[in-house]
Write an enzyme that holds these catalytic residues in place. Sequence first.
Site, PDB file in Angstrom:
ATOM      1  CG  HIS A 136      -4.925  46.968  19.791  1.00  0.00           C
ATOM      2  ND1 HIS A 136      -6.310  47.501  19.678  1.00  0.00           N
ATOM      3  CD2 HIS A 136      -4.896  46.997  18.407  1.00  0.00           C
ATOM      4  CE1 HIS A 136      -7.049  48.356  18.889  1.00  0.00           C
ATOM      5  NE2 HIS A 136      -5.970  47.684  18.016  1.00  0.00           N
ATOM      6  CG  HIS A 149      -2.584  48.325  14.227  1.00  0.00           C
ATOM      7  ND1 HIS A 149      -3.676  47.800  13.227  1.00  0.00           N
ATOM      8  CD2 HIS A 149      -3.251  48.719  14.984  1.00  0.00           C
ATOM      9  CE1 HIS A 149      -4.456  47.905  14.109  1.00  0.00           C
ATOM     10  NE2 HIS A 149      -4.209  48.907  14.825  1.00  0.00           N
ATOM     11  CG  ASN A 196      -5.698  46.791  11.032  1.00  0.00           C
ATOM     12  OD1 ASN A 196      -5.065  46.005  11.178  1.00  0.00           O
ATOM     13  ND2 ASN A 196      -5.814  47.588  10.778  1.00  0.00           N
ATOM     14  CG  ASP A 230      -8.440  47.239  15.883  1.00  0.00           C
ATOM     15  OD1 ASP A 230      -9.261  47.916  16.513  1.00  0.00           O
ATOM     16  OD2 ASP A 230      -7.339  47.496  15.448  1.00  0.00           O
ATOM     17  CG  HIS A 254     -13.160  48.806  15.824  1.00  0.00           C
ATOM     18  ND1 HIS A 254     -12.207  49.637  15.905  1.00  0.00           N
ATOM     19  CD2 HIS A 254     -13.819  50.125  15.936  1.00  0.00           C
ATOM     20  CE1 HIS A 254     -12.334  51.111  15.712  1.00  0.00           C
ATOM     21  NE2 HIS A 254     -13.515  51.217  15.328  1.00  0.00           N
ATOM     22  CG  HIS A 271      -9.696  51.220  20.308  1.00  0.00           C
ATOM     23  ND1 HIS A 271     -11.177  51.169  20.241  1.00  0.00           N
ATOM     24  CD2 HIS A 271      -8.882  50.718  19.319  1.00  0.00           C
ATOM     25  CE1 HIS A 271     -11.075  50.562  18.735  1.00  0.00           C
ATOM     26  NE2 HIS A 271     -10.139  50.121  18.641  1.00  0.00           N
ATOM     27  CG  ASN A 287     -12.144  54.507  15.045  1.00  0.00           C
ATOM     28  OD1 ASN A 287     -12.909  54.681  15.462  1.00  0.00           O
ATOM     29  ND2 ASN A 287     -12.517  53.824  13.748  1.00  0.00           N
ATOM     30  CG  ASP A 338      -5.339  51.766  17.922  1.00  0.00           C
ATOM     31  OD1 ASP A 338      -4.850  50.900  17.105  1.00  0.00           O
ATOM     32  OD2 ASP A 338      -6.075  51.971  18.344  1.00  0.00           O
ATOM     33  CG  HIS A 384      -0.885  55.776   9.956  1.00  0.00           C
ATOM     34  ND1 HIS A 384      -1.991  54.940   8.889  1.00  0.00           N
ATOM     35  CD2 HIS A 384      -2.083  56.306  10.982  1.00  0.00           C
ATOM     36  CE1 HIS A 384      -2.820  54.929   9.191  1.00  0.00           C
ATOM     37  NE2 HIS A 384      -3.041  55.227  10.608  1.00  0.00           N
TER      38      HIS A 384
END
Length: 428
Positions: free
Chosen positions: A56, A58, A90, A150, A177, A230, A276, A303, A307
């Site tokens: 998992h 990103h 995503n 997710d 999710h 998660h 989240n 996860d 950012h």
Amino acid sequence: MSKTLIRGAKVLGGEPQDVLIDGAVIEAVGSGLSDEGAEVVEAGGKVLLPGLVDLHTHLREPGREDSETVLTGTRAAASGGYTAVFAMANTFPVADTAGVVEQVYRLGQEHGYCDVQPIGAVTVGLEGKKLAELGAMHESAAGVTVFSDDGKCVDDAVIMRRALEYVKAFGGVVAQHAQEPRLTEGAQMNEGVVSAELGLGGWPAVAEESIIARDVLLAEHVGSRVHICHLSTAGSVEIVRWAKSRGIDVTAEVTPHHLLLTDELVRTYNPVYKVNPPLRTERDVLALREALADGTIDIVATDHAPHPHEDKDCEWAAAAMGMVGLETALSVVQETMVDTGLLDWAGVADRMSFKPARIGQAKGHGRPVSAGEPANLTLVDTAYRGSVDPAGFASRSRNTPYEGRELPGRVTHTWLRGRATLVDGKLT
């Protein structure tokens, strides 16, 4: 390729042994090994694990290269001891077609810091209305086996049932999710005592638990596989435990931050703690640790959610949700699970390499540290303790909740198919 001799490493935390790598393969494991032409790495009692696998992650590319790219994300992964990561769908555009997943897959191959296995979206555009091209993504060069929306929940029970039925045909898995959207409208943190005192909108545990309960029953009904992303509450643990006792084909993951941090940190209003699912209570944290130890929760997954600075350097309500985690995951697991006596290092290898590789069908990863196996390895200095300094991260983003916190353990070396990607804590 040259040979490497790792001398005096505690394989899976056992007695010190030597490991000889020849090209991409482990040639021998034993005592007193030698090879005149080999480069020698003196492990000095450090722990040698199979390369970690993250189910998992990103990576943000394509579309949000300001926060992370496949290159920077895989460099962060190698720094954290990972040799394979599964990239969530995503992105912009969403990874809902064969073309997008193949792009991400090939970028991982080009950069070479770790293997990148794309996760395909369950629904077109993550909108939850129409199934994406699941078969085409599976049959593509990327060979997608894991599908997830997710960041959003597949909240329509009919769509979720159809997805479970579809992936069953080729042995795939749907990673959910679990977040009932109507129950979490306007949610800013865990619903409980702290949210009431702070006056912030609450994200109730039942919003997660109700979806998990529904989906394990759907998986049982159609005879398919479901994976819970998660997992964060004590109630969710009990539902998964019950489902497994019935023989339902369900697996679950927990993040490092949900093993360590609680919603009490939200009192600081520091958006670095906004995530989240949200940070939960101390009771939940302890239940998650116990569940990971007893096997109810199968794996640890980061996860990793990078950012840019401006998305976190703002008031709480406007801040993005998520934390980076690839470079600190193993240290957090050592602190919460190993140093507390809940897991030994063989257990860590199981939860962070063997099982995630098995769930995601990552070929060549999650294999034993033994002769004839692929040389995907990570060497960990478990005696090290130091403060987390995000300025030294390989990730493009710095949104870690551990800045300035002292954590144990440090990955010193990572090998991907016998090629060193990290040497003495520095990327090659």
